[in-house]
Design a protein around this motif. Structure first.
Motif, mmCIF file in Angstrom:
data_model
loop_
_atom_site.group_PDB
_atom_site.id
_atom_site.type_symbol
_atom_site.label_atom_id
_atom_site.label_comp_id
_atom_site.label_asym_id
_atom_site.label_seq_id
_atom_site.Cartn_x
_atom_site.Cartn_y
_atom_site.Cartn_z
ATOM 1 N N LYS A 54 -55.486 -38.873 32.099
ATOM 2 C CA LYS A 54 -54.256 -37.616 31.980
ATOM 3 C C LYS A 54 -54.569 -36.557 32.938
ATOM 4 N N GLY A 55 -53.451 -36.473 33.902
ATOM 5 C CA GLY A 55 -53.586 -35.276 34.828
ATOM 6 C C GLY A 55 -54.787 -35.351 35.660
ATOM 7 N N GLY A 56 -55.331 -36.847 36.060
ATOM 8 C CA GLY A 56 -56.238 -36.932 36.951
ATOM 9 C C GLY A 56 -57.710 -36.169 36.520
ATOM 10 N N ASN A 57 -58.561 -35.886 37.277
ATOM 11 C CA ASN A 57 -59.858 -35.411 36.904
ATOM 12 C C ASN A 57 -60.423 -34.748 38.178
ATOM 13 N N GLU A 58 -61.631 -34.396 38.336
ATOM 14 C CA GLU A 58 -62.209 -33.550 39.233
ATOM 15 C C GLU A 58 -62.463 -34.409 40.450
ATOM 16 N N LEU A 59 -62.427 -35.886 40.436
ATOM 17 C CA LEU A 59 -62.659 -36.459 41.484
ATOM 18 C C LEU A 59 -61.113 -36.958 41.978
ATOM 19 N N GLY A 60 -60.167 -36.635 41.293
ATOM 20 C CA GLY A 60 -58.778 -37.108 41.778
ATOM 21 C C GLY A 60 -58.387 -38.485 41.231
ATOM 22 N N ALA A 61 -59.251 -39.061 40.255
ATOM 23 C CA ALA A 61 -58.694 -40.483 40.101
ATOM 24 C C ALA A 61 -57.886 -40.619 39.077
ATOM 25 N N ALA A 62 -56.864 -41.213 39.593
ATOM 26 C CA ALA A 62 -55.590 -41.300 38.924
ATOM 27 C C ALA A 62 -55.658 -42.708 37.720
ATOM 28 N N SER A 63 -56.529 -43.446 37.972
ATOM 29 C CA SER A 63 -56.561 -44.455 37.174
ATOM 30 C C SER A 63 -58.025 -44.897 37.095
ATOM 31 N N LEU A 64 -58.288 -46.193 36.131
ATOM 32 C CA LEU A 64 -59.468 -46.478 36.138
ATOM 33 C C LEU A 64 -59.910 -47.116 37.235
ATOM 34 N N LEU A 65 -58.992 -47.788 38.004
ATOM 35 C CA LEU A 65 -59.233 -48.810 39.097
ATOM 36 C C LEU A 65 -59.658 -47.594 40.289
ATOM 37 N N HIS A 66 -59.043 -46.283 40.432
ATOM 38 C CA HIS A 66 -59.358 -45.393 41.275
ATOM 39 C C HIS A 66 -60.874 -44.810 41.138
ATOM 40 N N TYR A 67 -60.998 -44.699 39.608
ATOM 41 C CA TYR A 67 -62.480 -44.411 39.279
ATOM 42 C C TYR A 67 -63.467 -45.392 39.767
ATOM 43 N N LEU A 68 -63.168 -46.709 39.812
ATOM 44 C CA LEU A 68 -63.938 -47.673 40.149
ATOM 45 C C LEU A 68 -64.309 -47.698 41.804
ATOM 46 N N ALA A 69 -63.125 -47.630 42.324
ATOM 47 C CA ALA A 69 -63.063 -47.411 43.952
ATOM 48 C C ALA A 69 -64.195 -46.118 44.062
ATOM 49 N N HIS A 70 -63.892 -45.096 43.648
ATOM 50 C CA HIS A 70 -64.888 -43.966 43.798
ATOM 51 C C HIS A 70 -66.574 -44.278 43.570
ATOM 52 N N LEU A 71 -66.672 -44.908 42.285
ATOM 53 C CA LEU A 71 -67.977 -45.207 41.832
ATOM 54 C C LEU A 71 -68.686 -46.084 43.005
ATOM 55 N N LEU A 72 -67.865 -47.276 43.462
ATOM 56 C CA LEU A 72 -68.261 -48.207 44.339
ATOM 57 C C LEU A 72 -68.309 -47.573 45.709
ATOM 58 N N ASN A 73 -67.759 -46.655 46.185
ATOM 59 C CA ASN A 73 -68.031 -45.969 47.403
ATOM 60 C C ASN A 73 -69.048 -45.026 47.419
#
Length: 227
Positions: A54-73
């Protein structure tokens, strides 16, 4: 394709990604009935982008997939290239295994029909001794039989290997193999896209922060993002 499906079971990177996704899912579901899961169906990989923040987050992760990509990176960069351990999966996703097995079955049945016809003609008492049909067809059967038998054996092993692979990953054995492989290929593409979108979002946020710290850059920043 025979023997090449083992790369999925041997891939440590792909297995690690699945473990991370399971851990994230169990954390998000907490003590609900969905929490504490021991596994998940692979088609859930394609649903990660549908789980929105909802509204993104401090990481700019728009979805769980984006968060996963951030975590992996951030912590597991080697896992981003998990497809390097699966060199044959993309090709497998383009193969219609049901059509392949059906074609093999048709070849086997066709040769058997020829054998039956030759046997019937051989037993005829009034056949023309000058008729070369039997000679030609007998030679054909002798040449074709070993090849078709090898294809039949190969198809049987292929079908068994595919069944074992689906069961290994907890999938319905009735699942079309090409659909199974397509899930992995689509997930890989979506993950790569999410990674690029994360990088673009991070650059945008960094530029916005720099503009706030240096007011003279605000006009330049506005012009850049307007292009």
């Amino acid at each position: 394709m025979e023997g090449r499906f083992d790369e999925l079971r041997r891939s440590k990177r792909f297995a690690r990604i699945l473990e991370l996704i399971l851990a994230i899912g169990n954390y998000l579901n907490g003590s609900s009935f969905r929490g504490g899961a021991y596994g998940f169906q692979l088609d859930a990989l394609l649903m990660l982008k549908e789980v929105k923040s909802k509204g993104g987050n401090e990481l700019g992760a728009a979805s769980l997939l984006h968060y996963l990509a951030h975590l992996l990176n951030k912590d597991h960069r080697d896992l981003l290239t998990f497809m390097d351990e699966l060199p044959h999966v993309e090709a497998a996703a383009r193969v219609s295994f049901s059509a392949l097995l059906s074609s093999t079955s048709s070849l086997v049945q066709g040769l058997q029909n020829v054998k039956n016809e030759v046997r019937t003609l051989s037993n005829m008492k009034n056949r023309d001794p000058k008729d070369r049909f039997l000679i030609v067809m007998n030679n054909f059967v002798k040449r074709a039989d070993p090849t078709v038998s090898s294809l039949q054996e190969l198809a049987s092993r292929l079908e068994q290997e595919l069944q074992e692979l689906l069961i290994y990953f907890g999938e319905d054995p009735a699942t079309k193999p090409e659909d199974f492989f397509s899930i992995i290929v689509s997930f890989s593409s979506a993950l790569a896209k999410a990674q690029k979108e994360n990088e673009a979002e991070q650059q945008k946020r960094s530029a916005a922060l720099a503009a706030k710290q240096h007011p003279q850059l605000q006009l330049q920043q506005a012009l850049i993002f307007r292009q």
